[in-house]
Motif scaffolding. Structure first.
Motif: not given
Length: 398
Positions: A254-258, A304-305, A311-315
């Motif tokens: 799941x950390x691939x979401x990074x 996962x989606x 993650x994308x929004x936060x970073x």
């Protein structure tokens, strides 16, 4: 001050590698929290102390080390900090007493504060503001790569070797990145060192605190990072429990979401340079909330989606907010302003990570999501209000 392309490229690569190592070390226990909780007989909230202690140490160390960098130099502060953090990372897996482990994690957080608090000021000084949004976006991208690779390697190895093997794998990665960082980071040219006198350094801190516009990115950092760490601290517990019952090694994937954060942080920096910081920041926060809502469904692909979107929004939001501080702060107080941002960012991580764990234990994933959405909406409201104020217009164009 201009900067030649070769030097700019080396600055970007070295800070990206340093950020990778720092974030891998910072969150090393996170993917093995369920195994660590089993080994020491802990609740999710108590196990999360191994993450929150480090971010608390970073928050506490950020301001004094940011101020110290004004006197001893940015590069020296960052190099010494990361070397010490890497050394502690290699010691950590051999500790068998939980209070000692938490204490060492606290010390490691203080150590990495020297890089986290000074990097934005170093970039602003050495690039002269040239392509700062893009360069800061690449630095934040390095933090996402470190967060992803450290958690991924630690989670997969931890499934086979326990929490100690997972943390050791990340420690080796952090040490390798540290060695590259020390070799590649250029000596500073632009920074004018101050004498090690606390009165003028504290004056710089007062200057950084006197600008009301800077309170907006500070608030975004605290609330956004609190929500982010809460989700990733609890995620392993949710995925490995009924009804999903995912194995720890698969849960680590799941950390691939990074990877989404790596992309969006770089894109957000460019978008902020082109369309303005506040508009880009509001969009990033909105996307983060959407990701949280998607993860409410008890369906692994949907979760996962949602995690990728979250993650994308936060970073994206973090890249814009941190770049805003570097560009807005007075040159005489840039190190202190950057340190204040890191204090808010990692202070929010410490508090939010623990609160999120206890909220999950008390109210489940839905209750925790409601709490985190409230934090993000509050951050967005502060950005929107400041954007309408005349002073914010100056900040968004600076």
């Amino acid at each position: 001050m201009g900067v030649d392309n070769a030097r700019l490229r080396r600055i970007r690569i070295s800070l990206l590698v340093g950020a990778l190592g720092m974030f891998a070390l910072l969150y090393a226990p996170q993917p093995v929290l369920p195994q660590l909780a089993d080994a020491f007989g802990l609740s999710p909230g108590a196990a999360a102390l191994t993450v929150s202690a480090t971010t608390l140490g970073l928050a506490v160390g950020a301001i004094p080390l940011g101020m110290l960098s004004e006197a001893v130099g940015r590069r020296r502060t960052m190099v010494c900090s990361l070397v010490l953090a890497a050394a502690l990372g290699l010691v950590m897996p051999w500790v068998q007493a939980f209070p000692v482990l938490v204490g060492l994690r606290l010390a490691q957080g203080v150590a990495v504060a020297g890089l986290a608090a000074v990097a934005a000021a170093y970039l602003a000084d050495e690039t002269g503001g040239a392509q700062l949004g893009t360069t800061m976006g690449l630095y934040v991208a390095g933090t996402t790569i470190g967060g992803m690779s450290g958690r991924l390697l630690g989670g997969i190895s931890g499934d086979f070797t326990g929490w100690t093997g997972g943390v050791l794998t990340v420690g080796v990665l952090g040490a390798a990145c540290t060695a590259l960082f020390v070799v590649l980071l250029p000596a500073e040219r632009a920074h004018q060192r101050q004498e090690l006198r606390w009165r003028p350094l504290l004056g710089g801190l007062r200057t950084a605190l006197s600008d009301p516009v800077l309170y907006v990115p500070y608030l975004v950092a605290a609330l956004g990072m609190g929500a982010f760490v809460a989700v990733y601290n609890v995620l392993g517990f949710r995925l490995t429990a009924p009804p999903l019952l995912v194995t720890p090694a698969l849960a680590a994937l799941a950390f691939l979401a990074y990877a989404a954060g790596t992309l969006t942080s770089a894109l957000a920096g460019r978008a902020a340079d082109r369309w303005g910081r506040t508009r880009t920041l509001l969009l990033g926060l909105a996307v983060t909330v959407v990701g949280l809502l998607l993860m409410l469904v008890d369906d692994l692909p949907t979760i996962m989606v949602g995690l990728v979107v979250f993650t994308g929004g936060f970073f994206a939001a973090h890249a814009v907010a941190s770049g805003w501080v570097g560009a807005r702060a007075d040159a005489s107080a840039r190190g202190q302003a950057s340190a204040l941002y890191q204090f808010a960012y990692y202070g929010g991580s410490s508090v939010g990570g623990v609160l999120g764990g206890f909220a999950y234990a008390a109210w489940g994933w839905a209750g925790m999501t409601a709490l985190l959405c409230g934090w993000l909406l509050l951050a967005g409201a502060a950005v929107a209000v400041t954007h309408r104020a005349p002073v914010a217009q100056v900040a968004s164009e600076s």
